[in-house]
Design a protein around this motif. Structure first.
Motif, PDB file in Angstrom:
ATOM      1  N   ASP A  46      -4.711  -7.155   5.756  1.00  0.00           N
ATOM      2  CA  ASP A  46      -5.394  -6.343   6.751  1.00  0.00           C
ATOM      3  C   ASP A  46      -5.533  -4.926   6.200  1.00  0.00           C
ATOM      4  O   ASP A  46      -4.552  -4.194   6.120  1.00  0.00           O
ATOM      5  N   PRO A  47      -6.762  -4.531   5.815  1.00  0.00           N
ATOM      6  CA  PRO A  47      -6.940  -3.179   5.252  1.00  0.00           C
ATOM      7  C   PRO A  47      -6.591  -2.063   6.230  1.00  0.00           C
ATOM      8  O   PRO A  47      -6.305  -0.940   5.818  1.00  0.00           O
ATOM      9  N   GLU A  48      -6.582  -2.379   7.533  1.00  0.00           N
ATOM     10  CA  GLU A  48      -6.172  -1.375   8.522  1.00  0.00           C
ATOM     11  C   GLU A  48      -4.657  -1.170   8.511  1.00  0.00           C
ATOM     12  O   GLU A  48      -4.155  -0.205   9.065  1.00  0.00           O
ATOM     13  N   GLU A  49      -3.942  -2.105   7.921  1.00  0.00           N
ATOM     14  CA  GLU A  49      -2.488  -2.032   7.796  1.00  0.00           C
ATOM     15  C   GLU A  49      -2.139  -2.274   6.323  1.00  0.00           C
ATOM     16  O   GLU A  49      -1.717  -3.360   5.936  1.00  0.00           O
ATOM     17  N   PRO A  50      -2.357  -1.252   5.468  1.00  0.00           N
ATOM     18  CA  PRO A  50      -2.197  -1.435   4.024  1.00  0.00           C
ATOM     19  C   PRO A  50      -0.843  -1.976   3.585  1.00  0.00           C
ATOM     20  O   PRO A  50      -0.732  -2.589   2.530  1.00  0.00           O
ATOM     21  N   ARG A  51       0.194  -1.761   4.415  1.00  0.00           N
ATOM     22  CA  ARG A  51       1.509  -2.263   4.036  1.00  0.00           C
ATOM     23  C   ARG A  51       1.538  -3.784   3.926  1.00  0.00           C
ATOM     24  O   ARG A  51       2.461  -4.342   3.363  1.00  0.00           O
ATOM     25  N   THR A  52       0.508  -4.472   4.446  1.00  0.00           N
ATOM     26  CA  THR A  52       0.456  -5.931   4.328  1.00  0.00           C
ATOM     27  C   THR A  52       0.052  -6.372   2.923  1.00  0.00           C
ATOM     28  O   THR A  52       0.107  -7.560   2.620  1.00  0.00           O
ATOM     29  N   LEU A  53      -0.347  -5.439   2.085  1.00  0.00           N
ATOM     30  CA  LEU A  53      -0.825  -5.787   0.747  1.00  0.00           C
ATOM     31  C   LEU A  53       0.257  -6.448  -0.109  1.00  0.00           C
ATOM     32  O   LEU A  53      -0.002  -7.450  -0.782  1.00  0.00           O
ATOM     33  N   ASN A  54       1.450  -5.898  -0.111  1.00  0.00           N
ATOM     34  CA  ASN A  54       2.521  -6.491  -0.920  1.00  0.00           C
ATOM     35  C   ASN A  54       2.826  -7.912  -0.477  1.00  0.00           C
ATOM     36  O   ASN A  54       3.009  -8.804  -1.305  1.00  0.00           O
ATOM     37  N   ARG A  55       2.861  -8.131   0.827  1.00  0.00           N
ATOM     38  CA  ARG A  55       3.098  -9.484   1.339  1.00  0.00           C
ATOM     39  C   ARG A  55       1.943 -10.408   0.954  1.00  0.00           C
ATOM     40  O   ARG A  55       2.152 -11.574   0.631  1.00  0.00           O
ATOM     41  N   TYR A  56       0.723  -9.881   0.991  1.00  0.00           N
ATOM     42  CA  TYR A  56      -0.452 -10.656   0.605  1.00  0.00           C
ATOM     43  C   TYR A  56      -0.301 -11.163  -0.833  1.00  0.00           C
ATOM     44  O   TYR A  56      -0.485 -12.345  -1.117  1.00  0.00           O
ATOM     45  N   PHE A  57       0.075 -10.254  -1.734  1.00  0.00           N
ATOM     46  CA  PHE A  57       0.251 -10.662  -3.127  1.00  0.00           C
ATOM     47  C   PHE A  57       1.423 -11.631  -3.286  1.00  0.00           C
ATOM     48  O   PHE A  57       1.358 -12.566  -4.087  1.00  0.00           O
ATOM     49  N   GLN A  58       2.494 -11.445  -2.534  1.00  0.00           N
ATOM     50  CA  GLN A  58       3.622 -12.387  -2.595  1.00  0.00           C
ATOM     51  C   GLN A  58       3.176 -13.785  -2.159  1.00  0.00           C
ATOM     52  O   GLN A  58       3.521 -14.783  -2.802  1.00  0.00           O
ATOM     53  N   LYS A  73      -1.921  -4.312 -10.076  1.00  0.00           N
ATOM     54  CA  LYS A  73      -1.456  -2.921 -10.129  1.00  0.00           C
ATOM     55  C   LYS A  73      -2.570  -1.959  -9.739  1.00  0.00           C
ATOM     56  O   LYS A  73      -2.346  -1.017  -8.977  1.00  0.00           O
ATOM     57  N   LYS A  74      -3.777  -2.198 -10.221  1.00  0.00           N
ATOM     58  CA  LYS A  74      -4.908  -1.331  -9.901  1.00  0.00           C
ATOM     59  C   LYS A  74      -5.224  -1.397  -8.410  1.00  0.00           C
ATOM     60  O   LYS A  74      -5.494  -0.369  -7.772  1.00  0.00           O
ATOM     61  N   VAL A  75      -5.185  -2.589  -7.837  1.00  0.00           N
ATOM     62  CA  VAL A  75      -5.444  -2.748  -6.400  1.00  0.00           C
ATOM     63  C   VAL A  75      -4.398  -1.996  -5.589  1.00  0.00           C
ATOM     64  O   VAL A  75      -4.729  -1.258  -4.655  1.00  0.00           O
ATOM     65  N   ILE A  76      -3.145  -2.149  -5.951  1.00  0.00           N
ATOM     66  CA  ILE A  76      -2.064  -1.463  -5.225  1.00  0.00           C
ATOM     67  C   ILE A  76      -2.253   0.050  -5.304  1.00  0.00           C
ATOM     68  O   ILE A  76      -2.002   0.765  -4.330  1.00  0.00           O
ATOM     69  N   ASP A  77      -2.752   0.546  -6.432  1.00  0.00           N
ATOM     70  CA  ASP A  77      -3.034   1.981  -6.569  1.00  0.00           C
ATOM     71  C   ASP A  77      -4.094   2.455  -5.576  1.00  0.00           C
ATOM     72  O   ASP A  77      -4.132   3.639  -5.226  1.00  0.00           O
ATOM     73  N   LEU A  78      -4.964   1.544  -5.130  1.00  0.00           N
ATOM     74  CA  LEU A  78      -6.015   1.904  -4.170  1.00  0.00           C
ATOM     75  C   LEU A  78      -5.467   2.152  -2.761  1.00  0.00           C
ATOM     76  O   LEU A  78      -6.161   2.722  -1.923  1.00  0.00           O
ATOM     77  N   TYR A  79      -4.248   1.693  -2.503  1.00  0.00           N
ATOM     78  CA  TYR A  79      -3.645   1.794  -1.166  1.00  0.00           C
ATOM     79  C   TYR A  79      -2.286   2.472  -1.282  1.00  0.00           C
ATOM     80  O   TYR A  79      -1.247   1.810  -1.255  1.00  0.00           O
ATOM     81  N   PRO A  80      -2.269   3.804  -1.395  1.00  0.00           N
ATOM     82  CA  PRO A  80      -1.000   4.507  -1.628  1.00  0.00           C
ATOM     83  C   PRO A  80       0.059   4.243  -0.560  1.00  0.00           C
ATOM     84  O   PRO A  80       1.247   4.258  -0.847  1.00  0.00           O
ATOM     85  N   SER A  81      -0.365   3.981   0.677  1.00  0.00           N
ATOM     86  CA  SER A  81       0.636   3.787   1.734  1.00  0.00           C
ATOM     87  C   SER A  81       1.362   2.455   1.636  1.00  0.00           C
ATOM     88  O   SER A  81       2.321   2.226   2.359  1.00  0.00           O
ATOM     89  N   CYS A  82       0.938   1.570   0.738  1.00  0.00           N
ATOM     90  CA  CYS A  82       1.669   0.306   0.589  1.00  0.00           C
ATOM     91  C   CYS A  82       2.815   0.451  -0.402  1.00  0.00           C
ATOM     92  O   CYS A  82       3.615  -0.460  -0.560  1.00  0.00           O
ATOM     93  N   SER A  83       2.915   1.602  -1.028  1.00  0.00           N
ATOM     94  CA  SER A  83       4.017   1.862  -1.941  1.00  0.00           C
ATOM     95  C   SER A  83       5.330   1.850  -1.164  1.00  0.00           C
ATOM     96  O   SER A  83       5.406   2.356  -0.044  1.00  0.00           O
TER      97      SER A  83
END
Length: 193
Positions: A19-31, A82-92
């Motif tokens: 969910d791009p509105e909730e960038p923190r979901t990115l790490n779970r998405y990749f997992q 890594k490049k994708v994660i860089d696009l969403y700083p709040s998922c760090s």
């Protein structure tokens, strides 16, 4: 003979979600993707990148597929990730919660005042999650965590909690903060009912 699991289609219930509105979901998405890759025997770099973009909303898919790390065959899935994660700083992991998250939570509580014990406990859980993270990162002190909590409470509720605290801790110096747990316990016991 065991059948091999196949990657889900984007419309299937078990498809990975970001969910791009909730960038923190990115790490779970990749997992989730990487677990599926293992279960489905997906090993090719290009195939992994293709699946990583398959489950996205169209606007995000367009952004991700334009990255050099996506298009370039010499770039690995890890390079792309890594490049994708860089696009969403709040998922760090270092930026999981910020002052903006705290302000947003308090603002929401002010706009929709707490009316009952369930509302208070919901606010407290979210508040504790955000502020504990901020304290762990030395972005918020214990006293500030306690004092800021009352900003999200309706004045009448805070007055009842404060009265309960004064009764419970009569020797407490009013210039010092009450620990957050004491505030919540005072509210949880009598003030909201």
């Amino acid at each position: 003979m065991a059948t091999r699991t196949t990657m889900p289609t984007r419309s299937q219930k078990n498809a990975p979600k970001f969910d791009p509105e909730e960038p923190r979901t990115l790490n779970r998405y990749f997992q989730d993707l990487e677990e599926l890759f293992t279960n489905c025997g997906i090993t090719g770099e290009a195939e992994k990148k293709k699946y990583a973009t398959t489950y996205l909303p169209v606007s995000e898919e367009d952004s991700w597929t334009l990255l050099e790390e996506y298009k370039e065959a010499t770039k690995t899935f890890e390079d792309f990730k890594k490049k994708v994660i860089d696009l969403y700083p709040s998922c760090s992991a270092d930026r999981k919660f910020t002052n903006d998250d705290l302000d947003r939570l308090i603002g929401q509580a002010i706009r929709n005042p707490i009316k009952d014990l369930d509302g208070l406990s919901t606010f407290y859980r979210e508040y504790l999650k955000i502020t504990t993270f901020m304290r762990d990162k030395n972005r918020l002190g214990e006293a500030e965590q306690s004092r800021t909590f009352k900003r999200g409470l309706p004045e009448a509720l805070w007055n009842r909690i404060d009265a309960r605290l004064q009764i419970k801790y009569p020797d407490h110096n009013r210039e010092n903060h009450y620990p957050l747990d004491d505030i919540y316990n005072a509210a949880n016991r009598k003030s909201c009912r």
